[in-house]
Design a protein around this motif. Structure first.
Motif, PDB file in Angstrom:
ATOM      1  N   VAL A   1       0.841  -1.201   0.000  1.00  0.00           N
ATOM      2  CA  VAL A   1       0.000   0.000   0.000  1.00  0.00           C
ATOM      3  C   VAL A   1       0.876   1.251   0.000  1.00  0.00           C
ATOM      4  N   MET A   2       1.903   1.259   0.810  1.00  0.00           N
ATOM      5  CA  MET A   2       2.777   2.426   0.895  1.00  0.00           C
ATOM      6  C   MET A   2       3.516   2.680  -0.427  1.00  0.00           C
ATOM      7  N   VAL A   3       3.875   1.607  -1.109  1.00  0.00           N
ATOM      8  CA  VAL A   3       4.540   1.760  -2.414  1.00  0.00           C
ATOM      9  C   VAL A   3       3.575   2.367  -3.428  1.00  0.00           C
ATOM     10  N   PHE A   4       2.324   1.913  -3.426  1.00  0.00           N
ATOM     11  CA  PHE A   4       1.324   2.533  -4.294  1.00  0.00           C
ATOM     12  C   PHE A   4       1.206   4.025  -3.992  1.00  0.00           C
ATOM     13  N   ALA A   5       1.122   4.369  -2.715  1.00  0.00           N
ATOM     14  CA  ALA A   5       0.971   5.772  -2.324  1.00  0.00           C
ATOM     15  C   ALA A   5       2.166   6.605  -2.782  1.00  0.00           C
ATOM     16  N   LYS A   6       3.375   6.039  -2.656  1.00  0.00           N
ATOM     17  CA  LYS A   6       4.558   6.787  -3.087  1.00  0.00           C
ATOM     18  C   LYS A   6       4.532   7.027  -4.594  1.00  0.00           C
ATOM     19  N   ALA A   7       4.140   6.013  -5.358  1.00  0.00           N
ATOM     20  CA  ALA A   7       4.064   6.169  -6.815  1.00  0.00           C
ATOM     21  C   ALA A   7       3.034   7.229  -7.191  1.00  0.00           C
ATOM     22  N   MET A   8       1.889   7.217  -6.521  1.00  0.00           N
ATOM     23  CA  MET A   8       0.860   8.233  -6.791  1.00  0.00           C
ATOM     24  C   MET A   8       1.367   9.630  -6.458  1.00  0.00           C
ATOM     25  N   GLN A   9       2.081   9.757  -5.341  1.00  0.00           N
ATOM     26  CA  GLN A   9       2.614  11.067  -4.980  1.00  0.00           C
ATOM     27  C   GLN A   9       3.670  11.529  -5.985  1.00  0.00           C
ATOM     28  N   SER A  10       4.494  10.594  -6.452  1.00  0.00           N
ATOM     29  CA  SER A  10       5.512  10.962  -7.452  1.00  0.00           C
ATOM     30  C   SER A  10       4.879  11.455  -8.734  1.00  0.00           C
ATOM     31  N   ALA A  11       3.741  10.823  -9.124  1.00  0.00           N
ATOM     32  CA  ALA A  11       3.038  11.204 -10.350  1.00  0.00           C
ATOM     33  C   ALA A  11       1.992  12.291 -10.106  1.00  0.00           C
ATOM     34  N   ASN A  12       1.742  12.618  -8.843  1.00  0.00           N
ATOM     35  CA  ASN A  12       0.717  13.592  -8.449  1.00  0.00           C
ATOM     36  C   ASN A  12      -0.647  13.215  -9.008  1.00  0.00           C
ATOM     37  N   SER A  13      -0.931  11.900  -8.985  1.00  0.00           N
ATOM     38  CA  SER A  13      -2.199  11.424  -9.533  1.00  0.00           C
ATOM     39  C   SER A  13      -2.505  10.033  -9.002  1.00  0.00           C
ATOM     40  N   SER A  14      -3.805   9.750  -8.826  1.00  0.00           N
ATOM     41  CA  SER A  14      -4.245   8.395  -8.471  1.00  0.00           C
ATOM     42  C   SER A  14      -4.783   7.648  -9.686  1.00  0.00           C
ATOM     43  N   ASP A  15      -4.629   8.232 -10.860  1.00  0.00           N
ATOM     44  CA  ASP A  15      -5.047   7.576 -12.097  1.00  0.00           C
ATOM     45  C   ASP A  15      -4.009   6.513 -12.452  1.00  0.00           C
ATOM     46  N   PRO A  16      -4.422   5.248 -12.510  1.00  0.00           N
ATOM     47  CA  PRO A  16      -3.444   4.188 -12.790  1.00  0.00           C
ATOM     48  C   PRO A  16      -2.628   4.413 -14.055  1.00  0.00           C
ATOM     49  N   ALA A  17      -3.256   4.957 -15.073  1.00  0.00           N
ATOM     50  CA  ALA A  17      -2.536   5.187 -16.326  1.00  0.00           C
ATOM     51  C   ALA A  17      -1.406   6.196 -16.151  1.00  0.00           C
ATOM     52  N   ILE A  18      -1.558   7.085 -15.162  1.00  0.00           N
ATOM     53  CA  ILE A  18      -0.556   8.123 -14.932  1.00  0.00           C
ATOM     54  C   ILE A  18       0.510   7.683 -13.930  1.00  0.00           C
ATOM     55  N   PHE A  19       0.102   6.979 -12.837  1.00  0.00           N
ATOM     56  CA  PHE A  19       1.108   6.641 -11.820  1.00  0.00           C
ATOM     57  C   PHE A  19       1.791   5.296 -12.066  1.00  0.00           C
ATOM     58  N   LEU A  20       1.326   4.503 -13.023  1.00  0.00           N
ATOM     59  CA  LEU A  20       1.950   3.199 -13.276  1.00  0.00           C
ATOM     60  C   LEU A  20       3.432   3.309 -13.631  1.00  0.00           C
ATOM     61  N   PRO A  21       3.859   4.247 -14.509  1.00  0.00           N
ATOM     62  CA  PRO A  21       5.299   4.362 -14.782  1.00  0.00           C
ATOM     63  C   PRO A  21       6.114   4.688 -13.535  1.00  0.00           C
ATOM     64  N   ALA A  22       5.549   5.505 -12.639  1.00  0.00           N
ATOM     65  CA  ALA A  22       6.254   5.824 -11.393  1.00  0.00           C
ATOM     66  C   ALA A  22       6.367   4.602 -10.497  1.00  0.00           C
ATOM     67  N   LEU A  23       5.354   3.732 -10.538  1.00  0.00           N
ATOM     68  CA  LEU A  23       5.399   2.502  -9.757  1.00  0.00           C
ATOM     69  C   LEU A  23       6.521   1.593 -10.256  1.00  0.00           C
ATOM     70  N   ALA A  24       6.656   1.496 -11.564  1.00  0.00           N
ATOM     71  CA  ALA A  24       7.677   0.616 -12.142  1.00  0.00           C
ATOM     72  C   ALA A  24       9.090   1.048 -11.759  1.00  0.00           C
ATOM     73  N   SER A  25       9.284   2.343 -11.505  1.00  0.00           N
ATOM     74  CA  SER A  25      10.625   2.847 -11.182  1.00  0.00           C
ATOM     75  C   SER A  25      10.766   3.254  -9.713  1.00  0.00           C
ATOM     76  N   VAL A  26       9.810   2.859  -8.885  1.00  0.00           N
ATOM     77  CA  VAL A  26       9.799   3.299  -7.490  1.00  0.00           C
ATOM     78  C   VAL A  26      11.004   2.764  -6.717  1.00  0.00           C
ATOM     79  N   GLN A  27      11.456   3.555  -5.764  1.00  0.00           N
ATOM     80  CA  GLN A  27      12.447   3.110  -4.796  1.00  0.00           C
ATOM     81  C   GLN A  27      11.917   3.498  -3.427  1.00  0.00           C
ATOM     82  N   TYR A  28      11.713   2.499  -2.579  1.00  0.00           N
ATOM     83  CA  TYR A  28      11.033   2.748  -1.309  1.00  0.00           C
ATOM     84  C   TYR A  28      11.683   1.930  -0.209  1.00  0.00           C
ATOM     85  N   GLU A  29      11.917   2.562   0.941  1.00  0.00           N
ATOM     86  CA  GLU A  29      12.451   1.871   2.103  1.00  0.00           C
ATOM     87  C   GLU A  29      11.279   1.469   2.986  1.00  0.00           C
ATOM     88  N   GLY A  30      10.912   0.196   2.941  1.00  0.00           N
ATOM     89  CA  GLY A  30       9.755  -0.275   3.675  1.00  0.00           C
ATOM     90  C   GLY A  30      10.129  -1.021   4.936  1.00  0.00           C
TER      91      GLY A  30
END
Length: 383
Positions: A319-348
């Protein structure tokens, strides 16, 4: 002057319901979870839901803003009953509910068919538990996981069995599920590749709802193995251990994360003697990262009055990784935040999370456990 027809059209449009959320209202972002909340695996499935809910509540407390609007995070948990058909139905239900992302599923057999439905809808999915390589090898850009896959788990357990447990004769049992069979197959490959004189002396099969193992264990006893590898879940492994004891089988039981639960002592009873079972969880932290996982475990226990079974921290991190990707893309639209998810770096709480091009976890770790005095005991983190 407007004609009556035009006026009617204008009025109709004004009265029509709008699916867009008003800019003055919080932006509702739904995260789905899919796991068995009924049946023999319900304790593991609920563990996933609980971990995800902790993350949702913490995100709501942070007051995160996307696109200029404060986010209201909502969890939608669904019961897939560890059944592939039910899993597919649950996946479609989550798609229809317009979730932004999905944490799930637990079982490989439900994860794979559901992943096609999410991929067709363009909805990202992170499994906190499914280990079959097939899941991320289908070419779906929406499929990710935060645990190691069977290739690594099976071969690591094979190496440990031969090098550390000094096993020469090994029996293998699996429950014929996508998870159990896949893990057992990779373990066998590891034994064959390892050399050193170890061999698989018996290969047996059961199912994920079986309770009577006397026939297969009697055949195995005749081979007098040093290790029995089991591909499956704790609900079967516990009763199997009891019957191993009754038959006088001295072999150690080795398995993957499906067996590595806090419920195993209850399921196996007095058959779970010290250093009888060795299992791995597909993840692990060392050094300073251990403090984060320990803090999560304490928060979980305080909230739910339950121990962490296995997968809660991975669901939390998903869940936290999803949230980070959305924040990086400034959007909760999957089409927009999906690329940010693929390149995410997160310390969980489960360690460093980044994905390779297939969606598998980079530099995945494994944590090896045994049971001593009825408690799961950490032995070491393997990479």
């Amino acid at each position: 002057m407007r004609s009556p027809a035009i006026l009617a059209s204008v009025l109709a449009l004004a009265a029509a319901p709008s699916h867009a959320q008003p800019a003055t209202q919080p932006l509702q972002v739904k995260i789905g979870t899919a796991s068995p909340l009924s049946g023999t695996g319900a304790h593991q499935g609920k563990d996933i839901e609980n971990g995800a809910r902790m993350a949702i509540d913490e995100l709501n407390a942070k007051g995160i803003v996307l696109g200029g609007r404060k986010v209201q995070w909502v969890l939608q948990p669904e019961d897939d009953a560890a059944d592939p058909k039910t899993g597919a139905a649950v996946a479609q239900k989550l798609v229809d509910a317009k979730v932004a992302a999905v944490v799930g599923h637990l079982n490989s057999g439900t994860t794979v068919p559901a992943s096609k439905i999410y991929a067709n809808a363009g909805i990202p999915q992170i499994s906190p538990a499914a280990t079959t390589p097939l899941y991320t090898h289908q070419g779906f850009k929406t499929a990710f996981r935060v645990v190691a896959n069977d290739n690594l788990v099976g071969r690591t357990l094979a190496t440990y069995s031969m090098n550390t447990l000094k096993a020469k004769k090994i029996a293998v049992i699996d429950d014929r599920t996508a998870f159990g069979q896949g893990l057992a197959d990779e373990f066998v490959k590891g034994v064959k590749a390892g050399g050193g004189g170890a061999s698989v002396v018996s290969r047996q099969f059961t199912n994920d709802k079986a309770t009577d193992f006397n026939a297969i264990l009697t055949q195995i006893r005749a081979r007098d193995p040093d290790v029995i590898f089991y591909g499956g879940m704790d609900a079967v492994a516990g009763p199997m251990l009891k019957q191993m004891k009754a038959l006088g089988l001295r072999a150690k039981l080795v398995s993957g994360d499906g067996v590595c639960s806090e419920k195993m002592p209850l399921l196996a009873g007095d058959a779970l003697v010290d250093d009888k079972v060795y299992c791995v969880v597909a993840g692990g932290v060392t050094g300073p990262q251990e403090a984060g996982l320990n803090a999560f475990t304490q928060r979980y226990q305080q909230r739910y009055k339950l121990p962490v079974e296995t997968y809660a921290p991975y669901a939390y991190d998903a869940v936290m990784v999803f949230a980070k990707a959305m924040q990086s893309a400034n959007s909760s639209d999957p089409a927009i935040f999906l690329p940010a998810l693929a390149s995410v770096q997160y310390e969980g709480v489960t360690g460093s999370i980044a994905f390779d091009p297939k969606g598998d976890l980079k530099n995945a770790a494994l944590t090896l456990y045994t049971y001593r005095q009825g408690k799961k005991t950490k032995l070491q983190v393997l990479r």
